[in-house]
Structure formats: C-alpha cells, structure tokens
Scaffold this motif. Structure first.
Motif, mmCIF file in Angstrom:
data_model
loop_
_atom_site.group_PDB
_atom_site.id
_atom_site.type_symbol
_atom_site.label_atom_id
_atom_site.label_comp_id
_atom_site.label_asym_id
_atom_site.label_seq_id
_atom_site.Cartn_x
_atom_site.Cartn_y
_atom_site.Cartn_z
ATOM 1 N N ALA A 227 -9.329 -8.224 -7.872
ATOM 2 C CA ALA A 227 -9.353 -8.950 -6.418
ATOM 3 C C ALA A 227 -9.148 -7.992 -5.559
ATOM 4 O O ALA A 227 -9.592 -8.211 -4.149
ATOM 5 C CB ALA A 227 -8.071 -9.930 -6.903
ATOM 6 N N VAL A 228 -8.197 -7.054 -5.829
ATOM 7 C CA VAL A 228 -7.976 -5.948 -4.408
ATOM 8 C C VAL A 228 -9.386 -5.296 -4.254
ATOM 9 O O VAL A 228 -9.669 -5.207 -2.960
ATOM 10 C CB VAL A 228 -6.756 -4.670 -5.038
ATOM 11 N N ARG A 229 -9.998 -4.840 -5.278
ATOM 12 C CA ARG A 229 -11.435 -4.137 -4.798
ATOM 13 C C ARG A 229 -12.205 -5.114 -3.975
ATOM 14 O O ARG A 229 -13.015 -4.723 -3.335
ATOM 15 C CB ARG A 229 -11.903 -3.759 -6.055
ATOM 16 N N SER B 78 -13.721 -4.764 -0.270
ATOM 17 C CA SER B 78 -15.181 -4.650 -0.061
ATOM 18 C C SER B 78 -15.494 -5.784 1.068
ATOM 19 O O SER B 78 -16.203 -5.571 1.946
ATOM 20 C CB SER B 78 -15.759 -4.818 -1.193
ATOM 21 N N CYS B 79 -14.683 -6.834 1.033
ATOM 22 C CA CYS B 79 -15.104 -7.916 1.913
ATOM 23 C C CYS B 79 -14.221 -7.368 3.280
ATOM 24 O O CYS B 79 -15.429 -7.953 4.182
ATOM 25 C CB CYS B 79 -14.143 -9.350 1.563
ATOM 26 N N TYR B 80 -13.546 -6.730 3.459
ATOM 27 C CA TYR B 80 -12.993 -6.268 4.737
ATOM 28 C C TYR B 80 -13.839 -5.188 5.378
ATOM 29 O O TYR B 80 -13.474 -4.836 6.212
ATOM 30 C CB TYR B 80 -11.571 -6.261 4.779
ATOM 31 N N ARG B 81 -14.340 -4.411 4.410
ATOM 32 C CA ARG B 81 -15.160 -3.267 4.867
ATOM 33 C C ARG B 81 -14.419 -2.142 5.513
ATOM 34 O O ARG B 81 -14.278 -1.692 6.738
ATOM 35 C CB ARG B 81 -16.253 -3.701 5.883
ATOM 36 N N LEU B 82 -13.312 -1.718 4.652
ATOM 37 C CA LEU B 82 -12.096 -0.773 4.975
ATOM 38 C C LEU B 82 -12.555 0.485 4.644
ATOM 39 O O LEU B 82 -13.450 0.658 3.856
ATOM 40 C CB LEU B 82 -10.638 -1.459 4.720
ATOM 41 N N ALA B 83 -11.759 1.749 4.776
ATOM 42 C CA ALA B 83 -11.878 2.918 4.570
ATOM 43 C C ALA B 83 -11.449 3.204 2.957
ATOM 44 O O ALA B 83 -10.797 2.409 2.463
ATOM 45 C CB ALA B 83 -11.038 3.965 5.305
ATOM 46 N N GLU B 84 -11.704 4.164 2.270
ATOM 47 C CA GLU B 84 -11.700 4.673 1.010
ATOM 48 C C GLU B 84 -10.336 4.761 0.856
ATOM 49 O O GLU B 84 -9.615 4.396 -0.254
ATOM 50 C CB GLU B 84 -12.432 5.744 0.573
ATOM 51 N N GLU B 85 -9.449 5.318 1.920
ATOM 52 C CA GLU B 85 -8.125 5.703 1.675
ATOM 53 C C GLU B 85 -7.209 4.231 1.550
ATOM 54 O O GLU B 85 -6.321 4.410 0.986
ATOM 55 C CB GLU B 85 -7.643 6.616 2.692
ATOM 56 N N ASP B 86 -7.829 3.329 2.267
ATOM 57 C CA ASP B 86 -7.181 1.911 2.217
ATOM 58 C C ASP B 86 -7.206 1.445 0.695
ATOM 59 O O ASP B 86 -5.978 0.830 0.420
ATOM 60 C CB ASP B 86 -7.671 0.712 3.155
ATOM 61 N N ASP C 238 -7.532 3.245 -1.738
ATOM 62 C CA ASP C 238 -6.700 4.199 -2.871
ATOM 63 C C ASP C 238 -5.099 3.872 -2.811
ATOM 64 O O ASP C 238 -4.353 3.907 -3.785
ATOM 65 C CB ASP C 238 -6.853 5.595 -2.347
ATOM 66 N N GLN C 239 -4.680 3.487 -1.540
ATOM 67 C CA GLN C 239 -3.377 3.108 -1.159
ATOM 68 C C GLN C 239 -2.818 1.744 -1.871
ATOM 69 O O GLN C 239 -1.770 1.640 -2.561
ATOM 70 C CB GLN C 239 -2.952 3.130 0.227
ATOM 71 N N ALA C 240 -3.870 0.922 -1.943
ATOM 72 C CA ALA C 240 -3.569 -0.625 -2.357
ATOM 73 C C ALA C 240 -3.687 -0.340 -3.932
ATOM 74 O O ALA C 240 -2.913 -0.869 -4.683
ATOM 75 C CB ALA C 240 -4.614 -1.406 -1.818
#
Length: 303
Positions: free
Chosen positions: A70-72, A76-84, A86-88
């Motif tokens: 669900a986090v992934r 993907s839905c919010y189109r955020l950066a890769e580092e976001d 990784d942190q989650a």
C-alpha cells in the motif's frame, strides 16, 4: 465508537518520541497534502480501495499501519521522489520491528504474571493484603514501598518453594513401572492445540497473466499471500482484494502492486475489522492502470 488511542509500546516505541506506526501515518498524510490535498475519496478511487482504508492508514494513532504494498501504491499515486519512498519503507520496516518486540514482551509477561498469581493463591491471598498490619500512622509512600518489597520477596520465595516442591514431588511420585497398589494412574491426555485459522486457495488466469495464492481467514483481517505474474512487459497486471461482511458491506480493500513482464510474490493483510472477520473476499486481476480496470474476479467465502 471512535477508536481509542494506542498506548504502551505500540504508541511510544522503545525510545522517546512517537512510534514508527504513528510516524508512518503522519508521513502518508503529508504525502497527500504535498500532492495537492487530494480528497481521500479521490485517492481511494485511483487505487480501487475503500475510502475508509485510506483513512485508517492516515489515522494519527497509527493503529492500522499501511502494508508495504500500500505504501508503494500511494507513493506511485502521488508521484513523489524516490527518497520519499525509501524513507517510508524504512518506517515500515521499523513498524515490523516494533510489532515483533511487542509480541516478545507479551510472551515474557505472561509467565511472570502466572507465578505472581500462583504465589498469591499459595498463601490464601496474603500477597493482596500484605501490609494490612502496618501502623495506620505510617506515610502512604512508606507503606507502598514496604508492600512492594514484601510482595517481591514473598513472590520470589514462594516461586522457589513451588519449583522445589514440584521437583520433590516428581522424584517421590510413583512411576508407571512401580506396579501393585502404588502404580501411577495414567496421565490425562494433553490438551489439543488450538485450531489453525482456515485457508482458501485461489487461482485467476487471464491470457498469459495470472494471480494465485492463499487467503488466511483471521478474526479481524484476511491474510493474502501469493504471486502475480505477467509474461509480457507491455501487459502490466495488479491484484485487488476486497473484504465484505456477512451483510455484504465492504470492510476494506488492498492492492498488491503492479507486475510487468515478471513474477512477484505478495504477502499483505486485507482489513476486516469487525467481530468474526470477513465473510467473503473478492480477488480481481486488474490491468495495473490508475484507476485499474478489473479483468477477471473470483469470490471466496470463509470456510
């Protein structure tokens, strides 16, 4: 009734500060805000899940942490950066550590409590009334410290007596080979182990794509484990699972993620937070779009 806040190890983690579950929920709320304050209904529609599921993932008390899949999907839905992401995912890993630590603490606490109760019974409730003969003029704090020390000493001593008595009893008790009048009576049969949670297998095939695995019917959730497969990189697929009550009300939904020209395993939990758990689960092989279109579905009933 509103949910009660989480207390103890779940809410406060090992050190000071909020638990990983609370931080993960806060992170998911911040993601949605950064994506333009999308309404939860819009997010739920894009991921083909219930709005209540999105709300649970963002709940400030962290009682329903979002699974990794669900986090992934939300990232993907919010189109955020890769580092976001990784942190989650690091927070999600800490959630698992906290849950394992909480389970270990419960396992240790149970036998300790049992010894204390046994000690109290052995002296006819003396542990409970310890300090009843103390002078009434003594300060309350002094009486509390004296009572705690007395109870700790009495519990330790009685635990030793109980263990020692069991050893002596075992040494002196007649064995099965004694024979005659002293022959030991047969031991009662061991208690049967608790019944395992029921399971149901599913196998959905659509062209050269598929999703198959097992549902495990828990009391307030349904475990979903299996594998999604797509043999063509141009034909992406996802697996959507939704739980329903006996009356047909939707309880929760989850999306396992998308596979394109590959095979990936999944192991997630479908929310079903009602007494007795879900009655039915619908599993669908979808096209991996946002929102996804359901290509083929299968309904599974609780055994």
């Amino acid at each position: 009734m509103p949910d009660r806040g989480v207390t103890g190890p779940e809410a406060q983690g090992v050190g000071a500060g909020p638990s990983a579950r609370v931080e993960l929920a806060r992170t998911l709320r911040e993601w949605r805000a950064r994506a333009g304050e999308l309404p939860q209904k819009t997010v739920a529609r894009r991921l083909n899940i219930a709005q209540t599921t999105v709300s649970r993932y963002e709940s400030p008390d962290g009682r329903h942490p979002a699974p990794e899949a669900a986090v992934r999907a939300l990232w993907s839905c919010y189109r955020l950066a890769e580092e976001d992401l990784d942190q989650a995912l690091a927070l999600r890993a800490r959630v698992d550590e906290e849950l394992r630590a909480g389970a270990a603490s419960a396992e240790v606490a149970a036998p300790v409590a049992a010894v204390a109760v046994a000690a109290g019974e052995a002296v006819g409730g003396a542990v409970v009334v310890a300090g009843a003969g103390e002078p009434s003029a003594a300060p309350a704090a002094g009486r509390s410290r004296h009572r705690v020390a007395w109870v700790a000493g009495a519990t330790a001593a009685l635990a030793g007596v109980v263990v020692g008595g069991l050893l002596v009893h075992r040494l002196l008790a007649p064995t099965a080979t004694t024979g005659g009048a002293d022959e030991a009576r047969p031991l009662p049969p061991a208690a049967a182990p608790p019944a395992a949670f029921p399971t149901t297998d599913f196998d959905i095939i659509y062209g050269n794509t598929s999703t198959k695995g097992t549902l495990t019917w828990y009391n307030r959730s349904v475990g979903l484990s299996g594998q999604g497969k797509s043999e063509d990189s141009a034909g992406c697929r996802g697996t959507t699972a939704t739980s329903y009550s006996a009356s047909g009300s939707e309880l929760g939904s989850i999306h396992t993620g998308i596979v394109c020209g590959a095979s990936e395993n999944y192991n997630v939990a479908i929310p079903a937070d009602v007494a007795g758990g879900a009655s039915t689960v619908r599993i669908c092989l979808d096209d991996g779009a946002t929102p996804p279109a359901m290509l083929k579905c299968q309904d599974s009933r609780r055994p």
